[in-house]
Design a protein around this motif. Structure first.
Motif, PDB file in Angstrom:
ATOM      1  N   ALA A  64      39.095  52.756  31.575  1.00 48.22           N
ATOM      2  CA  ALA A  64      39.337  53.204  32.966  1.00 48.22           C
ATOM      3  C   ALA A  64      38.284  54.226  33.327  1.00 48.22           C
ATOM      4  CB  ALA A  64      40.733  53.809  33.104  1.00 48.22           C
ATOM      5  N   PRO A  65      37.723  54.087  34.494  1.00 49.09           N
ATOM      6  CA  PRO A  65      36.689  55.043  34.877  1.00 49.09           C
ATOM      7  C   PRO A  65      37.199  56.423  35.157  1.00 49.09           C
ATOM      8  CG  PRO A  65      37.153  53.564  36.691  1.00 49.09           C
ATOM      9  CD  PRO A  65      37.928  53.067  35.527  1.00 49.09           C
ATOM     10  N   GLU A  66      38.453  56.575  35.434  1.00 48.20           N
ATOM     11  CA  GLU A  66      38.981  57.897  35.730  1.00 48.20           C
ATOM     12  C   GLU A  66      40.377  58.024  35.120  1.00 48.20           C
ATOM     13  OE1 GLU A  66      39.264  58.388  39.875  1.00 48.20           O
ATOM     14  OE2 GLU A  66      40.142  56.439  40.247  1.00 48.20           O
ATOM     15  N   VAL A  67      40.885  59.231  34.972  1.00 52.59           N
ATOM     16  CA  VAL A  67      42.180  59.515  34.327  1.00 52.59           C
ATOM     17  C   VAL A  67      43.295  58.992  35.198  1.00 52.59           C
ATOM     18  CG1 VAL A  67      43.645  61.329  33.441  1.00 52.59           C
ATOM     19  CG2 VAL A  67      41.176  61.543  33.245  1.00 52.59           C
ATOM     20  N   GLN A  68      44.194  58.199  34.643  1.00 50.85           N
ATOM     21  CA  GLN A  68      45.345  57.677  35.357  1.00 50.85           C
ATOM     22  C   GLN A  68      46.609  58.196  34.692  1.00 50.85           C
ATOM     23  OE1 GLN A  68      45.163  53.449  35.441  1.00 50.85           O
ATOM     24  NE2 GLN A  68      43.130  53.377  36.407  1.00 50.85           N
ATOM     25  N   GLN A  69      47.551  58.607  35.467  1.00 49.38           N
ATOM     26  CA  GLN A  69      48.823  59.098  34.959  1.00 49.38           C
ATOM     27  C   GLN A  69      49.841  57.973  35.010  1.00 49.38           C
ATOM     28  OE1 GLN A  69      49.954  62.508  37.130  1.00 49.38           O
ATOM     29  NE2 GLN A  69      48.256  63.793  36.386  1.00 49.38           N
ATOM     30  N   GLN A  70      50.504  57.707  33.853  1.00 48.71           N
ATOM     31  CA  GLN A  70      51.479  56.631  33.733  1.00 48.71           C
ATOM     32  C   GLN A  70      52.871  57.197  33.914  1.00 48.71           C
ATOM     33  OE1 GLN A  70      50.541  53.499  33.199  1.00 48.71           O
ATOM     34  NE2 GLN A  70      52.580  52.652  33.312  1.00 48.71           N
ATOM     35  N   ALA A  71      53.639  56.559  34.782  1.00 44.72           N
ATOM     36  CA  ALA A  71      55.028  57.004  34.983  1.00 44.72           C
ATOM     37  C   ALA A  71      55.846  56.650  33.748  1.00 44.72           C
ATOM     38  CB  ALA A  71      55.609  56.334  36.213  1.00 44.72           C
ATOM     39  N   PRO A  72      56.797  57.460  33.348  1.00 48.01           N
ATOM     40  CA  PRO A  72      57.620  57.160  32.140  1.00 48.01           C
ATOM     41  C   PRO A  72      58.439  55.884  32.335  1.00 48.01           C
ATOM     42  CG  PRO A  72      58.519  59.019  33.353  1.00 48.01           C
ATOM     43  CD  PRO A  72      57.199  58.734  33.963  1.00 48.01           C
ATOM     44  N   LEU A 107      33.851  47.269  33.243  1.00 50.81           N
ATOM     45  CA  LEU A 107      33.487  47.817  34.550  1.00 50.81           C
ATOM     46  C   LEU A 107      32.698  46.806  35.379  1.00 50.81           C
ATOM     47  CD1 LEU A 107      33.477  50.249  36.414  1.00 50.81           C
ATOM     48  CD2 LEU A 107      31.400  51.052  35.263  1.00 50.81           C
ATOM     49  N   GLU A 108      31.757  46.094  34.767  1.00 55.29           N
ATOM     50  CA  GLU A 108      30.993  45.076  35.480  1.00 55.29           C
ATOM     51  C   GLU A 108      31.889  43.947  35.951  1.00 55.29           C
ATOM     52  OE1 GLU A 108      27.961  43.856  32.884  1.00 55.29           O
ATOM     53  OE2 GLU A 108      26.745  45.691  33.090  1.00 55.29           O
ATOM     54  N   ARG A 109      32.844  43.550  35.103  1.00 59.53           N
ATOM     55  CA  ARG A 109      33.756  42.477  35.495  1.00 59.53           C
ATOM     56  C   ARG A 109      34.633  42.907  36.672  1.00 59.53           C
ATOM     57  NH1 ARG A 109      36.193  42.124  31.156  1.00 59.53           N
ATOM     58  NH2 ARG A 109      38.169  43.113  31.721  1.00 59.53           N
ATOM     59  N   PHE A 110      35.043  44.145  36.672  1.00 58.95           N
ATOM     60  CA  PHE A 110      35.870  44.659  37.757  1.00 58.95           C
ATOM     61  C   PHE A 110      35.096  44.650  39.086  1.00 58.95           C
ATOM     62  CE2 PHE A 110      37.162  48.349  40.301  1.00 58.95           C
ATOM     63  CZ  PHE A 110      38.475  47.987  40.592  1.00 58.95           C
ATOM     64  N   GLU A 115      33.857  42.179  44.457  1.00 61.82           N
ATOM     65  CA  GLU A 115      32.892  41.612  45.409  1.00 61.82           C
ATOM     66  C   GLU A 115      33.279  40.197  45.793  1.00 61.82           C
ATOM     67  OE1 GLU A 115      29.633  41.517  47.898  1.00 61.82           O
ATOM     68  OE2 GLU A 115      30.574  43.205  46.844  1.00 61.82           O
ATOM     69  N   GLU A 116      33.736  39.384  44.796  1.00 61.26           N
ATOM     70  CA  GLU A 116      34.158  38.013  45.095  1.00 61.26           C
ATOM     71  C   GLU A 116      35.356  38.011  46.038  1.00 61.26           C
ATOM     72  OE1 GLU A 116      34.853  36.235  41.372  1.00 61.26           O
ATOM     73  OE2 GLU A 116      32.718  35.998  40.841  1.00 61.26           O
ATOM     74  N   ALA A 117      36.294  38.939  45.824  1.00 59.66           N
ATOM     75  CA  ALA A 117      37.462  39.007  46.712  1.00 59.66           C
ATOM     76  C   ALA A 117      37.056  39.393  48.140  1.00 59.66           C
ATOM     77  CB  ALA A 117      38.475  40.020  46.151  1.00 59.66           C
ATOM     78  N   ARG A 118      36.099  40.313  48.271  1.00 57.05           N
ATOM     79  CA  ARG A 118      35.650  40.718  49.609  1.00 57.05           C
ATOM     80  C   ARG A 118      34.957  39.568  50.330  1.00 57.05           C
ATOM     81  NH1 ARG A 118      31.338  42.791  52.145  1.00 57.05           N
ATOM     82  NH2 ARG A 118      30.024  42.531  50.325  1.00 57.05           N
ATOM     83  N   MET A 119      34.083  38.833  49.638  1.00 58.94           N
ATOM     84  CA  MET A 119      33.394  37.709  50.257  1.00 58.94           C
ATOM     85  C   MET A 119      34.362  36.612  50.654  1.00 58.94           C
ATOM     86  SD  MET A 119      30.316  38.579  50.519  1.00 58.94           S
ATOM     87  CE  MET A 119      29.606  37.015  50.929  1.00 58.94           C
ATOM     88  N   ALA A 120      35.383  36.401  49.810  1.00 57.67           N
ATOM     89  CA  ALA A 120      36.384  35.385  50.143  1.00 57.67           C
ATOM     90  C   ALA A 120      37.167  35.781  51.388  1.00 57.67           C
ATOM     91  CB  ALA A 120      37.338  35.186  48.944  1.00 57.67           C
ATOM     92  N   ALA A 121      37.487  37.080  51.514  1.00 54.32           N
ATOM     93  CA  ALA A 121      38.205  37.542  52.704  1.00 54.32           C
ATOM     94  C   ALA A 121      37.356  37.376  53.956  1.00 54.32           C
ATOM     95  CB  ALA A 121      38.607  39.009  52.523  1.00 54.32           C
TER      96      ALA A 121
END
Length: 842
Positions: A64-72, A107-110, A115-121
């Motif tokens: 993950a590129p940044e810290v994410q907090q997981q709910a219990p 990260l590259e796959r993400f 980008e593919e989702a944006r072009m499809a939209a």
């Protein structure tokens, strides 16, 4: 380097509960020049639920590129292990390089998936818009076709009903008009498409695509709201109007247009272009028809009335022949009715000899000081003023110049006036311009009042003035006549009320009236060109009321009244009869004496002005017929031309200067006015003067900057004057200088040659017998033989016997030596004369 805080200590069992799903590691980054940096990286791990106390195999977590907090998460339910369950084998930890590569790949796959989702939209949105446009255009075509069919059916039904005889309709067939079945108002000829508003269809269930269809149909109209249509929407009134206009244009363009026959007014002469405009035809078609007739003309050339009539008839129009005089405005036959006439102020013109006190008397009446502003103390313009006396009577005064050059100004003042006040100085009596003013007054047929001025002087002799007037058939009341005379003093303001009473009495006798409720007519008493305001004309309104915004014709100039200024310099909105005003808004400077007339529109004003300008051009270019004798006499004459350019401030001054200069012409030299006009000296004036070497005379005007520069470059002479007789004196002297000095010969003596003697190697001496007069040494001599001049010489030596003498008288002999000549024979005659040069005067 990995963190050791998460590892369990030896000899202890793992704690109960959920394991941590985030691991924290440090990554060392290396840069150039030996630099490095340590970065803390958090790694998410997949959560695996198992029995309490059972160690779950750690799974590889996505970076993950940044810290994410997981709910219990909620507590897991106990699950029975399978019968043949084995403990999970411990999973190998990834190295730091593998973790970094893994995270980079994730990260590259993400980013790629995003980008593919944006072009499809975007592609989906584009396809949705294209589909909506296609559906909308198909919907509009379908509605247009339905409207067209409905209109055709309605027209067909209307035609059938018109052809069928009318049948009586039962009264029960007309339904009562209620609020439920009242139809909306419709235009004539408009048939809506769809069911009647009185029978509304059952509401349909909304379909899933209802919202999208409504958006594609467009906005809600009144017809759609009242009819309740959903599937077929009628066009708006504006759309139907546009469709009908389009069909009408297509119908007009498809077939030939019907030609309209016109009544064409044809004057005695007209240009081809103007005739084409009146016929509403192409000028090229008229030129082509004239070529077929054998007449080779262009659009701007003039044709006669007969040729124009042939053209009009050929193109299918009717002709209305008029003469050129019909175009001009003739107000002589326009007489106002008696019931429309109202009293008006009298117009009084003050006339007399120069320096007899005309302007000073008017200044005393007005309470102003105009005379101090005049150059040289003499009036050189016509001034128009309005005065109100003690009885609140308005009087309009015209002040005319008294100099001899302003003859036409005085005649003009006498023609537009009601009463003439003849000012005569009591110490000077009648002078030439006084007599001239009397003649102008008699010619105009207006009453006269004699004002005997300067009675305050000791030399004043009023009775002598009355007696001198008798020589010109002017009999004053004191001598038993009918002409009023008043003794006044403009300097001391003596008996001014008596002069005003005499004027009011004469005005009451005349019963001056005019119609103020009609288009204005007036006369121009003066005109000039102002640098900032353009052409200005001082107009005396004679009948009617002149208002701002009126379209006027003044001589050969036309325009619209933009502003009017009275004699006090204030702007006024209207001017009634006998009111002098200065008018702004003319297209050109009119001539003094032109008539002002209000016309209905600007087209009429331009037509009249163009006709009058053509008349003036023909008068100027048409020369009088001359005989052969006069023609050759003019060619043989060697009259010297003296060219001049004259520019003045007002039209009346130009007129007076040109007339005065023309009177200076003689048989030897003649004044030639190259150009005369009103306004400042311009560059075009300098160019014209430079081509002929003529000086430019400026009377109360100066050159502009461009004219001064051009004059310095072309060596053009400027002469500035503000008094007219100074101008005429200079022109007279200049014309005399152009002729050169006058040579005067005076014969002193005559002698006869008796003998010829040699004198030196080349010269010859003549022995003379003096017959008449005397012969002096150094005088001019003329040697003649048989009355033919042999040579012109001078006497260089004179001897009596052997002595040199200065003079030899008649009856004696002498010897002379002639200069520059040896052609002397006995019997020749010698004439001795003196030469005198005198300045030439005209």
């Amino acid at each position: 380097m990995t963190d050791q805080t998460d590892k369990p200590k030896l000899g202890t069992r793992p704690p109960l509960g959920l394991k941590r799903t985030v691991e924290t590691g440090k990554v060392k980054q290396s840069f150039s020049h030996g630099r490095s940096n340590t970065v803390v990286v958090e790694v998410k791990k997949r959560r695996i639920l198992g029995k309490p106390g059972e160690a779950a195999a750690p799974a590889a977590a996505a970076p993950a590129p940044e810290v994410q907090q997981q709910a219990p998460a909620p507590a897991p339910k106990p699950v029975a292990p399978p019968p043949a369950a084995r403990p999970a084998a411990p999973q190998r930890r990834l190295s730091e390089a593998e973790q970094i590569a893994k995270r980079k790949e994730d990260l590259e796959r993400f980013q790629r998936e995003a980008e593919e989702a944006r072009m499809a939209a975007l592609e989906e949105s584009r396809r949705r818009e294209d589909r909506a446009k296609v559906e909308q255009s198909e919907d509009e075509k379908r509605r247009a076709e339905e409207n067209r069919k409905a209109e055709e059916e309605a027209a067909k039904r209307a035609a059938e009903e018109a052809a069928r005889p009318p049948e009586p309709e039962p009264e029960a067939a007309a339904p009562a008009t209620t609020s439920e079945n009242r139809e909306p108002p419709r235009r004539a000829g408009f048939t809506p498409v769809g069911p009647s508003p009185s029978k509304r269809p059952e509401p349909q269930r909304p379909s899933p695509s209802r919202g999208r269809d409504d958006r594609q149909r467009g906005k809600l109209t009144v017809t759609r709201a009242l009819s309740g249509e959903d599937d077929s929407r009628a066009r708006s009134l504006a759309a139907l109007r546009r469709a009908r206009e389009k069909e009408k244009r297509a119908h007009i363009g498809s077939g030939p247009r019907e030609k309209q026959a016109r009544e064409v007014v044809v004057p005695e002469s007209i240009t081809v272009g103007e005739l084409a405009n009146r016929m509403a035809e192409k000028a090229a078609d008229l030129v082509k028809s004239l070529f077929k007739m054998g007449v080779m003309v262009t659009v701007n050339q003039t044709i006669d009335q007969d040729t124009a009539e042939l053209l009009v008839t050929e193109f299918g129009h009717t002709v209305k022949r008029v003469s050129d005089s019909d175009i001009d405005i003739d107000t002589a036959a326009d007489v106002d009715a008696e019931d429309t006439l109202r009293p008006r102020p009298p117009v009084i013109t003050i006339m007399g000899h120069v320096d007899h006190g005309k302007t000073s008397l008017l200044d005393a009446l007005r309470g102003a000081n105009v005379q101090s502003g005049e150059a040289g103390g003499i009036t050189q313009h016509i001034g128009a003023y309005q005065v109100t006396d003690k009885a609140k009577h308005k009087l309009t005064f015209l002040d005319t110049p008294g100099h001899e050059a302003f003859t036409e100004m005085r005649a003009r003042g006498a023609n537009v006036t009601d009463i003439v006040v003849l000012v005569v100085a009591a110490d000077d009596g009648l002078r030439p311009q006084t007599v001239e003013a009397i003649n102008h007054t008699k010619a105009a047929g207006v009453p006269m009042i004699v004002a005997i001025n300067k009675i305050d002087k000791h030399e004043a002799k009023p009775q002598k003035v009355r007696e001198e007037l008798l020589q010109h058939e002017i009999v004053v009341e004191d001598l038993g006549g009918d002409v009023q005379d008043v003794e006044v003093s403009a300097l001391k303001k003596t008996n001014l009320d008596g002069l005003l009473d005499a004027i009011n009495l004469q005005a009451e006798i005349l019963e001056l009236r005019a119609n103020p409720d009609r288009p204005a007519e007036g006369a121009v008493v003066e005109a000039k060109l102002d640098k900032g305001r353009g052409p200005l004309a001082t107009v005396l309104v004679q009948r009617g009321t002149l208002r701002v915004g009126d379209v006027i014709v003044v001589g050969a100039a036309s325009g619209k009244v933009r502003a009017m200024i009275d004699d006090h310099g204030k702007q006024v909105k209207e001017a009634g009869p006998s009111t002098p005003v200065e008018v702004l808004g003319l297209s050109a400077v009119p001539s003094a004496g032109d008539q002002l007339t209000v016309v209905e529109n600007e087209a009429r004003a331009r037509e009249v002005a163009t006709y009058r300008q053509g008349v003036l051009d023909r008068k100027r270019t048409t020369s009088a017929p001359i005989s052969f004798e006069n023609m050759f006499a003019n060619k043989a004459s060697e009259t010297i031309q003296f060219p001049l350019l004259v520019k003045a401030d007002v039209q009346g001054s130009v007129e007076a200067i040109v007339n005065a200069l023309n009177k200076l012409s003689t048989d030897e030299i003649r004044v030639r006015i190259l150009h005369s006009g009103v306004g400042a000296i311009t560059e075009s004036d300098v160019t014209l003067a430079a081509s002929t070497g003529a000086p430019i005379i400026g009377f109360n005007v100066r050159p502009n900057a461009n004219a001064r520069t051009a004059a310095e470059r072309n060596k053009v002479e400027f002469r500035y004057y503000d008094v007219i007789y100074h101008l005429t004196d200079w022109v007279k002297d200049a014309m005399g200088g152009q002729l050169g000095p006058e040579i005067i010969e005076t014969v002193v003596g005559r002698a006869e040659v008796k003998e010829v003697f040699p004198a030196g190697k080349r010269d010859k001496a003549a022995g003379l017998l003096v017959l008449d007069g005397a012969i002096r040494k150094g005088l001019h001599a003329r040697l003649t033989r048989d009355d033919v001049i042999v040579s012109k010489t001078t006497i260089s030596s004179l001897r009596r016997f052997k002595d040199d003498v200065s003079e030899v008288t008649a009856g004696t002999e002498c010897g002379v030596l002639l200069a520059d000549t040896n052609d002397i024979k006995p019997g020749d005659n010698l004439e001795v004369f003196e030469v005198e040069e005198r300045a030439r005067t005209l």
